[in-house]
Scaffold this motif. Structure first.
Motif, PDB file in Angstrom:
ATOM      1  N   ASP A  70       0.850  -1.192   0.000  1.00  0.00           N
ATOM      2  CA  ASP A  70       0.000   0.000   0.000  1.00  0.00           C
ATOM      3  C   ASP A  70       0.887   1.244   0.000  1.00  0.00           C
ATOM      4  O   ASP A  70       1.122   1.868   1.046  1.00  0.00           O
ATOM      5  CB  ASP A  70      -0.919  -0.014   1.221  1.00  0.00           C
ATOM      6  N   ILE A  71       1.380   1.592  -1.179  1.00  0.00           N
ATOM      7  CA  ILE A  71       2.247   2.755  -1.359  1.00  0.00           C
ATOM      8  C   ILE A  71       1.488   3.777  -2.186  1.00  0.00           C
ATOM      9  O   ILE A  71       0.910   3.449  -3.225  1.00  0.00           O
ATOM     10  CB  ILE A  71       3.552   2.360  -2.091  1.00  0.00           C
ATOM     11  N   ASP A  72       1.476   5.008  -1.742  1.00  0.00           N
ATOM     12  CA  ASP A  72       0.747   6.060  -2.448  1.00  0.00           C
ATOM     13  C   ASP A  72       1.400   6.342  -3.801  1.00  0.00           C
ATOM     14  O   ASP A  72       2.610   6.582  -3.873  1.00  0.00           O
ATOM     15  CB  ASP A  72       0.738   7.333  -1.602  1.00  0.00           C
ATOM     16  N   ILE A  73       0.636   6.284  -4.875  1.00  0.00           N
ATOM     17  CA  ILE A  73       1.133   6.608  -6.207  1.00  0.00           C
ATOM     18  C   ILE A  73       0.145   7.550  -6.890  1.00  0.00           C
ATOM     19  O   ILE A  73      -1.048   7.530  -6.611  1.00  0.00           O
ATOM     20  CB  ILE A  73       1.352   5.355  -7.082  1.00  0.00           C
ATOM     21  N   ASP A  74       0.680   8.372  -7.778  1.00  0.00           N
ATOM     22  CA  ASP A  74      -0.123   9.358  -8.498  1.00  0.00           C
ATOM     23  C   ASP A  74      -0.608   8.750  -9.817  1.00  0.00           C
ATOM     24  O   ASP A  74       0.166   8.631 -10.770  1.00  0.00           O
ATOM     25  CB  ASP A  74       0.737  10.602  -8.754  1.00  0.00           C
ATOM     26  N   ILE A  75      -1.869   8.364  -9.847  1.00  0.00           N
ATOM     27  CA  ILE A  75      -2.452   7.788 -11.055  1.00  0.00           C
ATOM     28  C   ILE A  75      -3.102   8.908 -11.851  1.00  0.00           C
ATOM     29  O   ILE A  75      -4.133   9.462 -11.451  1.00  0.00           O
ATOM     30  CB  ILE A  75      -3.477   6.691 -10.713  1.00  0.00           C
ATOM     31  N   ASN A 102       8.942  -1.960  -2.120  1.00  0.00           N
ATOM     32  CA  ASN A 102       8.800  -0.501  -2.288  1.00  0.00           C
ATOM     33  C   ASN A 102       9.040  -0.013  -3.716  1.00  0.00           C
ATOM     34  O   ASN A 102       9.436   1.137  -3.915  1.00  0.00           O
ATOM     35  CB  ASN A 102       9.737   0.233  -1.312  1.00  0.00           C
ATOM     36  N   THR A 103       8.809  -0.877  -4.683  1.00  0.00           N
ATOM     37  CA  THR A 103       8.927  -0.463  -6.077  1.00  0.00           C
ATOM     38  C   THR A 103       7.549  -0.066  -6.612  1.00  0.00           C
ATOM     39  O   THR A 103       6.523  -0.316  -5.974  1.00  0.00           O
ATOM     40  CB  THR A 103       9.502  -1.591  -6.958  1.00  0.00           C
ATOM     41  N   TYR A 110      -0.868  -3.751  -5.550  1.00  0.00           N
ATOM     42  CA  TYR A 110      -1.844  -3.450  -4.496  1.00  0.00           C
ATOM     43  C   TYR A 110      -2.992  -2.620  -5.059  1.00  0.00           C
ATOM     44  O   TYR A 110      -4.168  -2.947  -4.845  1.00  0.00           O
ATOM     45  CB  TYR A 110      -1.151  -2.690  -3.362  1.00  0.00           C
ATOM     46  N   ARG A 111      -2.645  -1.569  -5.790  1.00  0.00           N
ATOM     47  CA  ARG A 111      -3.666  -0.629  -6.278  1.00  0.00           C
ATOM     48  C   ARG A 111      -4.624  -1.298  -7.268  1.00  0.00           C
ATOM     49  O   ARG A 111      -5.831  -1.063  -7.248  1.00  0.00           O
ATOM     50  CB  ARG A 111      -2.982   0.562  -6.942  1.00  0.00           C
ATOM     51  N   PHE A 112      -4.096  -2.142  -8.159  1.00  0.00           N
ATOM     52  CA  PHE A 112      -4.928  -2.769  -9.191  1.00  0.00           C
ATOM     53  C   PHE A 112      -5.289  -4.209  -8.854  1.00  0.00           C
ATOM     54  O   PHE A 112      -5.765  -4.948  -9.714  1.00  0.00           O
ATOM     55  CB  PHE A 112      -4.216  -2.704 -10.549  1.00  0.00           C
ATOM     56  N   GLU A 113      -4.998  -4.607  -7.621  1.00  0.00           N
ATOM     57  CA  GLU A 113      -5.349  -5.950  -7.128  1.00  0.00           C
ATOM     58  C   GLU A 113      -4.817  -7.053  -8.046  1.00  0.00           C
ATOM     59  O   GLU A 113      -5.503  -8.041  -8.327  1.00  0.00           O
ATOM     60  CB  GLU A 113      -6.871  -6.060  -6.959  1.00  0.00           C
ATOM     61  N   GLY A 114      -3.590  -6.864  -8.513  1.00  0.00           N
ATOM     62  CA  GLY A 114      -2.942  -7.877  -9.342  1.00  0.00           C
ATOM     63  C   GLY A 114      -3.374  -7.890 -10.790  1.00  0.00           C
ATOM     64  O   GLY A 114      -2.891  -8.714 -11.582  1.00  0.00           O
TER      65      GLY A 114
END
Length: 300
Positions: A70-75, A102-103, A110-114
C-alpha cells in the motif's frame, strides 16, 4: 564460446561477450557455472587467452513472490486496459536482485489488485517502458495483455511521444538541435552506457527553454528509447544533467541527489479504443524550487 583476440581476466571477457555487468558474471563464476578448456573455475581473476574454449551455464532465475504494498502513487489516468502513472523521483520501477520491496510494481499490484499484464513475467507485470529510479514523471502501465502487446509495438515503431525536461550543466550554444549518437554498454564500466561506434541508434531532440549563468533549462524529446539515453547524450555533448553523478559531476551546488530530469509529457494512441491520449505532469517541487533560484539569481 571461443576466446578471440583477448588476453586477461575471464570476468572481463565474459562481461563483454555476454553484455552483462561484471558483478553478474562474477556471481556466475563463483557459483561454479563456468568452465575453461573443460575445467571448472571459481576464481573471477582466472586468466584466459585467444583459443581458450569457455562454457557458461546461466542458472534459471530464482522464483520471486512479489508482495503488493500500500504505497501512495499518483495515477493520472486509468481504465480497464491501461494506466498512466506520475512516478516520483527515487522510486524504482520494478524489482531487481536484492530489491523486491517498495517499487512501483509493488504499489501497482496493491492498487490494481494484481490486474496487470503478464507479458513481461512476474518481475515486471504491466511495465511497458521504464524510467530510471531518479527520473520522475509519466509512464504507461498495461493492465491487459492485448493493450501491452500493442503499446510495445507502438513504442518499437516510435509512435509514443515522450517529452522530458531537464536542468543541465553549462550554457548550450544552440537553441535547438538533434543528438544522433549510437548508445551501447560502456567498454570499461559495465554499469554505465556510453556513445560507442557499434551501439544502437539513439536520437534525442533538444530545445532550450531558459539560459542561466551556468545552467540551461531544456526540453527534450526522444525518438528512440535507449537505456539512460538523455543522460548519456547530454553528457556526451558536454552538458550533463544536474545531479547525475553517474554521467556528470559527483556533487552539485544544489545538494540534489539524483538527476533533475522529468518525463513531463506523453502522447499515444489508445491501443484498444484508438483515440489520441495526451498527458502532462508538472515539474516536481524540488525541481521548481531550483528553477526559481536560478531565475532569481539571473535578475541580480
Amino acid at each position: 564460446m571461443t576466446v578471440e583476440e583477448f588476453e586477461g581476466r575471464v570476468d572481463v571477457f565474459l562481461a563483454k561477450a555476454l553484455d552483462k555487468t561484471r558483478s553478474f558474471v562474477q556471481k556466475i563464476i563463483e557459483g561454479g557455472n563456468v568452465w575453461v578448456n573443460q575445467k571448472q573455475i571459481v576464481k573471477t581473476s582466472h586468466k584466459v587467452k585467444s583459443g581458450d574454449l569457455i562454457k557458461v551455464v546461466i542458472p534459471d532465475p530464482v522464483p520471486v513472490n512479489l508482495t503488493p504494498q500500500d504505497i501512495d502513487i499518483d495515477i493520472v489516468y486509468e481504465d480497464e486496459h491501461l494506466a498512466v502513472i506520475n512516478k516520483p523521483q527515487g522510486m524504482v520501477v520494478h524489482p531487481g536482485a536484492g530489491n523486491y520491496d517498495n517499487t512501483l510494481v509493488n504499489a501497482l499490484l496493491y492498487r490494481f489488485e494484481g490486474k496487470l499484464s503478464s507479458i513481461n513475467g512476474v518481475i515486471r507485470p504491466g511495465i511497458v517502458h521504464r524510467l530510471d529510479k531518479d527520473t520522475s514523471g509519466l509512464l504507461i502501465v498495461a493492465k491487459a495483455n492485448e493493450a501491452h502487446i500493442k503499446l510495445s509495438e507502438a513504442l518499437k515503431n516510435h509512435e509514443i511521444k515522450r517529452v522530458y525536461f531537464a536542468i543541465c550543466e553549462g550554457v548550450l550554444k544552440e537553441d535547438s538541435g538533434i543528438i544522433n549518437a549510437p548508445i551501447g554498454r560502456h567498454p570499461v564500466n559495465r554499469l554505465k552506457m556510453a556513445v560507442v561506434p557499434n551501439g544502437k541508434e539513439a536520437i534525442t531532440y533538444f530545445e532550450v527553454l531558459e539560459k542561466f549563468d551556468k545552467y540551461t533549462f531544456v526540453k527534450l524529446r526522444l525518438k528512440t528509447g535507449r537505456t539512460h539515453q538523455i543522460r548519456v547524450h547530454m553528457s556526451y555533448i558536454g552538458h550533463p544533467v544536474v545531479g547525475d553523478s553517474l554521467y556528470g559531476r559527483a556533487k552539485n551546488e544544489f545538494g540534489v541527489e539524483g538527476q533533475l530530469l522529468h518525463a513531463g509529457e506523453i502522447e499515444f494512441v489508445h491501443p484498444i479504443e484508438g483515440k489520441l491520449m495526451h498527458f502532462k505532469a508538472e515539474l516536481p517541487e524540488h525541481f521548481k524550487k531550483i528553477l526559481e533560484t536560478l531565475r532569481m539569481r539571473s535578475l541580480k
